[in-house]
Design an enzyme around this catalytic site. Sequence first.
Site, PDB file in Angstrom:
ATOM      1  CB  SER A 157      28.007  -6.417 -13.583  1.00 21.27           C
ATOM      2  OG  SER A 157      26.936  -6.992 -14.294  1.00 21.27           O
ATOM      3  CG  HIS A 184      24.727  -4.435 -13.160  1.00 21.83           C
ATOM      4  ND1 HIS A 184      25.587  -4.495 -14.236  1.00 21.83           N
ATOM      5  CD2 HIS A 184      24.606  -3.115 -12.867  1.00 21.83           C
ATOM      6  CE1 HIS A 184      25.959  -3.279 -14.579  1.00 21.83           C
ATOM      7  NE2 HIS A 184      25.385  -2.425 -13.750  1.00 21.83           N
ATOM      8  CG  ASP A 277      26.924   0.618 -15.265  1.00 18.58           C
ATOM      9  OD1 ASP A 277      26.948   1.844 -15.468  1.00 18.58           O
ATOM     10  OD2 ASP A 277      26.287   0.092 -14.337  1.00 18.58           O
TER      11      ASP A 277
END
Length: 334
Positions: A157, A184, A277
């Site tokens: 991310s 992401h 995540d």
Amino acid sequence: MNIGIVNDLPLAVEAMRRAIARRPEHRVLWVATDGPQAVELCAAQPPDIVLMDLIMPKFDGIEATRRIMRPERPCAILIVTSCIGANAWRVFEAMGAGALDAVDTPRLGDGAAGDTTKLLLAKIDQIGRLLDAPGSSRLAGAAARGGAGPLIAIGASAGGPGALASILGNLPADFNAPIVIVQHVDRAFAEGMAQWLDGQTRLAVRVAREGDRPQPGVALLAATDDHLRITRAGTLEYTREPAATPYRPSVDVFFNSLTEHWPGRVIGVLLTGMGRDGAIGLKALRMKGYHTIAQDEATSAVYGMPKAAATLGAARAILPLGRIAGELAALARI
């Protein structure tokens, strides 16, 4: 939500002020007109989110992002700049330094229903959900072997583009394992990011398409705002479910699909990023007998996702960024 604006153009600042004013729960905490001022204000009055321009006096938004992300409690940064497409390489550099996303500057005079205003507010809302997600920092036996090298599954991310470029760039040209990356990133930037990463490595990098099969020596990047999964047939598919997640595409969804359907070996890697995540999915991979790696704190732009993995005991190895490519090359030869 307290918001800091970093932009040296008065019209752009006013357009963002007007957009933010449409949400009573948001307020402009401060405005900085150059990079050094932004760094100072983030330290003195930390906002919940920074709206960062890229091209500014003294030093640019990339360097400002890099410096803001260094402290113990970095700020969430959204790149807001004109002509995102023309500045794509700068966007990826800023995301590599820790920015979460990017959007075009809203147009002055754009009403509440205007596209540029709606896009900015949607991005702010998305980052707000990420910050509010549980665990977010405000900042068994082995599987059967396949014929080729193990599938390398990478999740990242904030700070991911730079980390991915480092890993892919240091893999040998004859690296004989398929790679699938879940970063992401908004679907609008996925194609450009794949092209940018392709220029950083001797391997082929492209976006993953519905029905693709992972191929040795090719890195596939998740390319939509839907989740990427591996199917029982060994092909990639996109899915809207689960809908209730602040992360799209989700690293956990992809990692968990591998534990269900991939017949060969897997090496799971979780890189820099805000939130958690991928931590649960990495744990599932390790419990299945796969080798798992998390990036260490010292080399992470944002030590959220890999920290969550370390806390869960999901990572068999916790490595600095500079050692991950060598570890993958060695494991792929086993």
